[in-house]
Design a protein around this motif. Structure first.
Motif, PDB file in Angstrom:
ATOM      1  N   CYS A   1      -7.421   7.558   8.064  1.00 57.49           N
ATOM      2  CA  CYS A   1      -6.766   6.408   8.688  1.00 57.49           C
ATOM      3  C   CYS A   1      -5.292   6.728   8.861  1.00 57.49           C
ATOM      4  O   CYS A   1      -4.806   7.756   8.398  1.00 57.49           O
ATOM      5  CB  CYS A   1      -6.951   5.151   7.832  1.00 57.49           C
ATOM      6  SG  CYS A   1      -6.389   5.343   6.125  1.00 57.49           S
TER       7      CYS A   1
ATOM      8  N   GLU B   1       0.829  -1.213   0.000  1.00 59.47           N
ATOM      9  CA  GLU B   1       0.000   0.000   0.000  1.00 59.47           C
ATOM     10  C   GLU B   1       0.862   1.261   0.000  1.00 59.47           C
ATOM     11  O   GLU B   1       0.361   2.369   0.189  1.00 59.47           O
ATOM     12  CB  GLU B   1      -0.936  -0.006   1.213  1.00 59.47           C
ATOM     13  CG  GLU B   1      -1.983  -1.111   1.150  1.00 59.47           C
ATOM     14  CD  GLU B   1      -3.033  -0.982   2.249  1.00 59.47           C
ATOM     15  OE1 GLU B   1      -2.768  -0.308   3.263  1.00 59.47           O
ATOM     16  OE2 GLU B   1      -4.121  -1.551   2.074  1.00 59.47           O
TER      17      GLU B   1
ATOM     18  N   LEU C   1      -4.581   4.876  -0.880  1.00 59.20           N
ATOM     19  CA  LEU C   1      -4.437   5.888   0.164  1.00 59.20           C
ATOM     20  C   LEU C   1      -3.933   7.196  -0.431  1.00 59.20           C
ATOM     21  O   LEU C   1      -3.097   7.192  -1.337  1.00 59.20           O
ATOM     22  CB  LEU C   1      -3.450   5.406   1.234  1.00 59.20           C
ATOM     23  CG  LEU C   1      -3.834   4.154   2.033  1.00 59.20           C
ATOM     24  CD1 LEU C   1      -2.660   3.703   2.890  1.00 59.20           C
ATOM     25  CD2 LEU C   1      -5.048   4.423   2.900  1.00 59.20           C
TER      26      LEU C   1
ATOM     27  N   MET D   1      -3.530  10.177  12.277  1.00 55.15           N
ATOM     28  CA  MET D   1      -4.333  10.296  11.061  1.00 55.15           C
ATOM     29  C   MET D   1      -3.542  11.025   9.979  1.00 55.15           C
ATOM     30  O   MET D   1      -3.398  12.257  10.018  1.00 55.15           O
ATOM     31  CB  MET D   1      -5.626  11.056  11.355  1.00 55.15           C
ATOM     32  CG  MET D   1      -6.534  10.383  12.350  1.00 55.15           C
ATOM     33  SD  MET D   1      -7.427   9.030  11.588  1.00 55.15           S
ATOM     34  CE  MET D   1      -8.758   8.847  12.764  1.00 55.15           C
TER      35      MET D   1
ATOM     36  N   ASN E   1      -6.156   9.240   3.749  1.00 51.66           N
ATOM     37  CA  ASN E   1      -7.577   9.037   3.460  1.00 51.66           C
ATOM     38  C   ASN E   1      -7.682   7.785   2.593  1.00 51.66           C
ATOM     39  O   ASN E   1      -7.030   7.682   1.556  1.00 51.66           O
ATOM     40  CB  ASN E   1      -8.150  10.246   2.705  1.00 51.66           C
ATOM     41  CG  ASN E   1      -9.617  10.056   2.379  1.00 51.66           C
ATOM     42  OD1 ASN E   1     -10.405   9.674   3.240  1.00 51.66           O
ATOM     43  ND2 ASN E   1      -9.994  10.295   1.133  1.00 51.66           N
ATOM     44  N   ARG E   2      -8.482   6.808   3.053  1.00 46.37           N
ATOM     45  CA  ARG E   2      -8.680   5.569   2.295  1.00 46.37           C
ATOM     46  C   ARG E   2      -9.780   5.797   1.274  1.00 46.37           C
ATOM     47  O   ARG E   2     -10.899   6.171   1.612  1.00 46.37           O
ATOM     48  CB  ARG E   2      -9.083   4.435   3.233  1.00 46.37           C
ATOM     49  CG  ARG E   2      -9.455   3.144   2.544  1.00 46.37           C
ATOM     50  CD  ARG E   2      -8.267   2.320   2.136  1.00 46.37           C
ATOM     51  NE  ARG E   2      -7.531   1.806   3.285  1.00 46.37           N
ATOM     52  CZ  ARG E   2      -6.376   1.152   3.181  1.00 46.37           C
ATOM     53  NH1 ARG E   2      -5.831   0.953   1.983  1.00 46.37           N
ATOM     54  NH2 ARG E   2      -5.751   0.716   4.257  1.00 46.37           N
TER      55      ARG E   2
ATOM     56  N   LYS F   1      -0.495  -4.535   9.963  1.00 45.45           N
ATOM     57  CA  LYS F   1      -1.637  -3.672   9.654  1.00 45.45           C
ATOM     58  C   LYS F   1      -2.802  -3.935  10.602  1.00 45.45           C
ATOM     59  O   LYS F   1      -3.511  -3.005  11.023  1.00 45.45           O
ATOM     60  CB  LYS F   1      -2.074  -3.892   8.205  1.00 45.45           C
ATOM     61  CG  LYS F   1      -3.237  -3.005   7.770  1.00 45.45           C
ATOM     62  CD  LYS F   1      -3.643  -3.283   6.332  1.00 45.45           C
ATOM     63  CE  LYS F   1      -4.884  -2.472   5.981  1.00 45.45           C
ATOM     64  NZ  LYS F   1      -5.368  -2.768   4.613  1.00 45.45           N
TER      65      LYS F   1
ATOM     66  N   ASP G   1     -14.275   1.337   5.933  1.00 48.08           N
ATOM     67  CA  ASP G   1     -13.719   0.905   4.651  1.00 48.08           C
ATOM     68  C   ASP G   1     -13.165   2.085   3.856  1.00 48.08           C
ATOM     69  O   ASP G   1     -12.289   1.932   3.017  1.00 48.08           O
ATOM     70  CB  ASP G   1     -14.804   0.191   3.827  1.00 48.08           C
ATOM     71  CG  ASP G   1     -15.223  -1.108   4.479  1.00 48.08           C
ATOM     72  OD1 ASP G   1     -14.398  -1.687   5.205  1.00 48.08           O
ATOM     73  OD2 ASP G   1     -16.379  -1.535   4.271  1.00 48.08           O
ATOM     74  N   GLN G   2     -13.701   3.272   4.120  1.00 53.41           N
ATOM     75  CA  GLN G   2     -13.237   4.501   3.482  1.00 53.41           C
ATOM     76  C   GLN G   2     -13.074   5.571   4.553  1.00 53.41           C
ATOM     77  O   GLN G   2     -13.702   5.509   5.609  1.00 53.41           O
ATOM     78  CB  GLN G   2     -14.245   4.992   2.427  1.00 53.41           C
ATOM     79  CG  GLN G   2     -14.399   4.065   1.238  1.00 53.41           C
ATOM     80  CD  GLN G   2     -15.626   4.407   0.397  1.00 53.41           C
ATOM     81  OE1 GLN G   2     -16.551   3.614   0.294  1.00 53.41           O
ATOM     82  NE2 GLN G   2     -15.638   5.573  -0.205  1.00 53.41           N
TER      83      GLN G   2
ATOM     84  N   PHE H   1      -2.433  -0.330  12.422  1.00 55.62           N
ATOM     85  CA  PHE H   1      -2.905   0.638  11.410  1.00 55.62           C
ATOM     86  C   PHE H   1      -4.398   0.794  11.640  1.00 55.62           C
ATOM     87  O   PHE H   1      -5.150  -0.175  11.528  1.00 55.62           O
ATOM     88  CB  PHE H   1      -2.621   0.143   9.989  1.00 55.62           C
ATOM     89  CG  PHE H   1      -2.784   1.222   8.942  1.00 55.62           C
ATOM     90  CD1 PHE H   1      -1.717   2.043   8.607  1.00 55.62           C
ATOM     91  CD2 PHE H   1      -4.008   1.443   8.317  1.00 55.62           C
ATOM     92  CE1 PHE H   1      -1.855   3.053   7.652  1.00 55.62           C
ATOM     93  CE2 PHE H   1      -4.165   2.436   7.373  1.00 55.62           C
ATOM     94  CZ  PHE H   1      -3.086   3.247   7.031  1.00 55.62           C
ATOM     95  N   TRP H   2      -4.836   1.994  11.985  1.00 59.17           N
ATOM     96  CA  TRP H   2      -6.226   2.216  12.400  1.00 59.17           C
ATOM     97  C   TRP H   2      -7.012   2.879  11.274  1.00 59.17           C
ATOM     98  O   TRP H   2      -6.542   3.829  10.639  1.00 59.17           O
ATOM     99  CB  TRP H   2      -6.277   3.107  13.636  1.00 59.17           C
ATOM    100  CG  TRP H   2      -7.603   3.059  14.323  1.00 59.17           C
ATOM    101  CD1 TRP H   2      -7.979   2.239  15.342  1.00 59.17           C
ATOM    102  CD2 TRP H   2      -8.752   3.873  14.030  1.00 59.17           C
ATOM    103  NE1 TRP H   2      -9.285   2.474  15.706  1.00 59.17           N
ATOM    104  CE2 TRP H   2      -9.776   3.480  14.921  1.00 59.17           C
ATOM    105  CE3 TRP H   2      -9.001   4.890  13.110  1.00 59.17           C
ATOM    106  CZ2 TRP H   2     -11.035   4.066  14.917  1.00 59.17           C
ATOM    107  CZ3 TRP H   2     -10.262   5.473  13.095  1.00 59.17           C
ATOM    108  CH2 TRP H   2     -11.263   5.067  13.999  1.00 59.17           C
ATOM    109  N   GLU H   3      -8.233   2.344  11.033  1.00 61.91           N
ATOM    110  CA  GLU H   3      -9.095   2.895   9.985  1.00 61.91           C
ATOM    111  C   GLU H   3     -10.481   3.183  10.535  1.00 61.91           C
ATOM    112  O   GLU H   3     -11.037   2.394  11.298  1.00 61.91           O
ATOM    113  CB  GLU H   3      -9.183   1.919   8.811  1.00 61.91           C
ATOM    114  CG  GLU H   3      -7.817   1.481   8.309  1.00 61.91           C
ATOM    115  CD  GLU H   3      -7.851   0.872   6.917  1.00 61.91           C
ATOM    116  OE1 GLU H   3      -8.481   1.456   6.027  1.00 61.91           O
ATOM    117  OE2 GLU H   3      -7.232  -0.185   6.738  1.00 61.91           O
TER     118      GLU H   3
END
Length: 878
Positions: free
Chosen positions: A174, A135, A225, A215, A218-219, A161, A170-171, A165-167
């Protein structure tokens, strides 16, 4: 340190670092369609991360009530079995919105833990993101270098991840995160195995306590990204786990967050809880411990949800709350032998513990207690019913394995828990088919998931950085331009477009009021707007298609008729609230509302049925306010504290800003963001159409105003005219109807008497038709009686017989009914069961039923199946 002192120390520390301390947002989310509950500290700040709003301060800290029992974050089934998972928990958090970043966040985290709280540095481990080349996200060298200033490299763990790795979803925003873990094992255990090996390995004493999320990205919808224009910090520390570390215990439940609740459960049930230090406990004690942990955890989640306005129900968030409470009730029922409501008694303890920081639990204590008590009583009745249904299933089962589909039906339709079914069957030397149960469960989940599946494309941004303006309080149409749009595809609604405008007169759904409908109009086309909602501080206009030229100019036109009717109902809701408090008492508080163009619905706290006389007084009160022609006094930006001081009503569970909008009609003053009439005269008239209960201590009134009332009165007049014509136009319609009722009552009595005489006459005739089969006097026959007559006849025939097996069929008004009577002696000696008989024979008339072993009935839909049912009855005695 006591838990209250730990919470205060955290907030004081970050206040000293320039953070604004804000109160917890409600646990139940009402303005975010993507979440049912606040499941993390950052949920209330999403709009700031997305760039759709400006925070009150670039640095904020708080403690947030969180609930993780649905969707991606679902800890429910873990709760009770371990010592560190919870449904509701507090998340201590500090945020930077484009201000400080990794250096300060990590330095302050270390300072607070090791210098303020003085936790042992040798027990702490940290983790950083190892990177993800696929990614194009590099190893987090910055965080690694910062941590090297405070800990040796062997205490810095590289995480993948999943862990680091925090999200947000799904969008959306992050970034990499850096966690702090603590090892609470004994010195001997630590010497034997390094804590480093146990980080993120689900060890109950080596746990994550703090997560610092950076942060940066942006996913997008395609998974790629992109860098955010500003860098943010989002941290979350588990309050209960921190208390465990500070109070030198190895279980969250051994901290003073939970011990007062546990002591109350022990006092009520007579069962004892053993803390985590005691090893090698019996299996029975372990089950007791699990049950008590479940109860003291779940009551917190349920109590705060109700205090924030979410009542238990059969749908949505209300269903989740009911499910949590029922899980607690069932654990008490099964393992603590509690057959009467008792969980509601814990609310007093909870209020004393947490009321100083969360005043809503004190203010709503009586309501919360009463709702929980009624829910307990209701579910205990359901459990009794489920036990009877399970007995019936067992009676019908051949062999030792119950159908998994039947077990799932008990679970899904009647709320009877799966493991309680397994426990009861085990006591009978039986089980149910787990594979069939899980298959049925998965099929239901698939149906539910398919119905709610949504795919969302990225925003197409036409005007970057635009701040949308709402102009709908003053106008219903305005010249606009589209600033962004995206396509959303769901199984439920199909393909839709969400459109954002530079300014809009469309009111988005909120505060109980439905969203506006209308159109975007240009010289060449008209695009219908079918709904308006708000998400992350953006007003979204829903349309089935996009304009041909999205860069063109449009006139946004709200459907003025729907808007005026909605406004009429919304203003009437305020007057209704005032009326209920005036007539019933000031204990009345709004607990929910729906304001639509065609009617209004208002839920409120009150612990008795509202009498017809009281309803009339309420209706009259509102109509007097309408006749007084009270003008709307609107104040759009008034300090919250000032509005409350001046007498404005604020609702529990709502999130208010520093400045609020106040709506006043005469003595009625409420904080409200909705659309209202300019004068109460515009409401025309107010009419209550129904009143009833929706939950324990919660009543619901439905009502109409304006044109809907005119239509109501017209329909009433038309109905009265039709009644008059049917009655041959009598001078006194009421007298004529009363006369008909009297005549009908007399005729009913005559018919009942005739049927009783008919049953007596049939008794002798049927007695002569009895057949003796294997020592049983058997008869299966259709009789020309109603259901009551068949019952009387069955008891008459069985009065002097101790070996009667009788099946009577009736078909009054083409509604088939089977009645089975079996002498008690036969039930005991031959194991015959009337309930089982009617359930089996009921299949032939497309119905079912049940009852006692000696008497049962079954109704159905197919009179044509009576003959075959009666023919099959003889098989029970053969």
């Amino acid at each position: 340190m006591k838990s209250q002192d730990i919470r205060k120390a955290y907030l004081d520390f970050f206040e000293s670092k320039g953070h604004l301390i804000v109160p917890s947002a409600p646990i139940v989310l009402k303005d975010d369609p993507t979440l049912m509950f606040n499941n993390s500290g950052m949920a209330q700040f999403k709009e700031f991360f997305l760039g759709n709003g400006t925070p009150k301060s670039p640095r904020i800290a708080d403690t947030q009530k969180c609930l993780r029992v649905s969707g991606k974050h679902n800890d429910l089934e873990d709760v009770g079995f371990d010592t560190y998972h919870h449904t509701m928990f507090e998340m201590l958090g500090n945020w930077s919105f484009g201000d400080y970043f990794k250096k300060e966040a990590l330095a302050w985290a270390w300072e607070f833990l090791t210098e303020v709280l003085k936790l042992d540095k040798d027990r702490l481990y940290v983790s950083v993101f190892e990177g993800n080349p696929s990614e194009n996200v590099p190893f987090d060298q910055d965080a690694f270098d910062i941590w090297k200033q405070y800990v040796s490299e062997d205490r810095i763990i590289l995480g993948n991840k999943k862990d680091n790795f925090w999200e947000m979803g799904d969008q959306g925003p992050c970034g990499p995160c850096s966690e702090i873990h603590i090892d609470l094992r004994t010195d001997a255990e630590r010497a034997a195995v390094s804590g480093r090996e146990l980080v993120n390995a689900d060890h109950p004493q080596v746990v994550e306590i703090w997560n610092n999320v950076f942060m940066e990205f942006n996913r997008k919808a395609d998974g790629s990204l992109e860098k955010l224009p500003a860098q943010h910090v989002d941290t979350g520390m588990g309050f209960e786990r921190l208390c465990m570390a500070m109070q030198s215990v190895t279980s969250n439940y051994d901290t003073d967050v939970f011990t007062p609740l546990i002591e109350k459960v022990e006092q009520i049930t007579g069962k004892k809880y053993t803390n985590n230090e005691i090893k090698n406990i019996s299996e029975e004690q372990n089950k007791t411990n699990i049950a008590i942990r479940v109860i003291v955890d779940h009551v917190r989640a349920v109590a705060f949800a109700i205090a924030d306005g979410q009542l238990p129900s059969n749908t949505g968030a209300g269903y989740v709350i009911r499910r949590i409470l029922r899980r607690a009730i069932r654990y008490g029922f099964t393992f603590l032998n509690t057959k009467e409501p008792f969980i509601y008694q814990l609310v007093e303890v909870l209020s004393n513990q947490m009321g100083a920081f969360f005043p809503e639990i004190v203010a709503q204590k009586n309501l919360v207690s009463n709702v929980i008590k009624e829910e307990e009583a209701s579910f205990l009745r359901t459990l009794d019913q489920g036990l009877q249904l399970l007995e019936n299933v067992v009676a019908e089962t051949k062999g030792n394995e119950v159908s998994g589909e039947k077990a799932f039906e008990l679970y899904d339709t009647f709320g009877f828990p799966k493991d309680l079914t397994a426990l009861i069957l085990k006591e009978k030397g039986m089980s149910f088919n787990e594979g069939e149960f899980e298959k049925s469960m998965q099929e239901q989940k698939n149906r539910s998931r398919a119905a709610s599946e949504v795919s969302t494309e990225d925003w197409n941004v036409l005007v970057p950085g635009n701040v949308e303006t709402f102009v709908g309080y003053d106008q219903t149409e305005n010249e606009v331009k589209i600033t962004r749009f995206r396509k959303v595809d769901s199984k439920k609604d199909g393909k839709l477009y969400q459109i954002v405008l530079d300014n809009t007169p469309f009111y988005p759904e909120g505060g109980g009021q439905v969203g506006d409908k209308g159109a975007l109009v240009s010289a060449n086309e008209t695009i219908e707007i079918i709904d308006t909602k708000k998400e992350n501080n953006l007003i979204l206009h829903f349309a089935k298609s996009l304009p041909e030229n999205v860069n063109g100019s449009f006139v946004a036109k709200v459907n003025a008729d729907l808007r005026s009717h909605t406004a009429s109902n919304h203003s009437a809701t305020h007057l209704l609230h005032q009326a209920l408090r005036s007539v019933l008492g000031t204990h009345v508080e709004q607990k929910g509302s729906l304001v639509a163009p065609n009617y209004l619905r208002f839920d409120f706290s009150h612990f008795a049925k509202v009498t017809d006389e009281e309803l009339q007084k309420v209706e009259d009160f509102v109509n007097v306010r309408i006749q007084e022609q009270l003008p709307l006094i609107e104040r759009r930006s008034i300090p919250f504290a000032q509005a409350i001081e001046e007498g404005a009503m604020a609702l529990f569970g709502e999130k208010y800003g520093d400045n609020v909008r106040a709506i006043k009609f005469g003595e009625s003053m409420e904080l409200c963001g909705g659309i209202h009439v300019n004068n109460t005269a515009d409401i025309w008239h107010f009419k209550i159409t129904s009143e009833g209960a929706v939950a324990a201590g919660i009543r619901r009134v439905e009502a109409i105003t304006n044109d809907a009332v005119k239509q109501f009165f017209a329909a009433q007049e038309s109905a009265l005219k039709e009644i008059k014509e049917t009655l041959k136009n009598p001078q006194d319609v009421i007298k004529s109807v009363v006369s008909l009722q009297d005549e009908n009552a007399k005729l009913k009595k005559q018919i009942e008497q005739l049927l009783k005489e008919k049953a007596k006459n049939l008794k002798g005739e049927l007695a002569s038709q009895l057949q003796n089969i294997n020592g049983v006097d058997f008869l299966a026959v259709q009789v020309d009686l109603d259901a009551n007559g068949a019952k009387d006849l069955a008891y008459e025939l069985g009065q002097n017989k101790d070996n009667l097996f009788l099946v009577l069929a009736t078909a009054a008004d083409d509604k088939p009914m089977l009645t089975s009577y079996i002498s008690k002696e036969l039930v005991e000696s031959k194991g015959l069961n009337a309930g089982q008989v009617v359930r089996e024979l009921g299949k032939y008339i497309q119905g079912g039923g049940g009852g006692q072993p000696f008497f049962a009935t079954a109704g159905g839909k197919n009179p044509g199946g009576i003959k075959e049912a009666l023919e099959k009855a003889v098989e029970f005695v053969k």
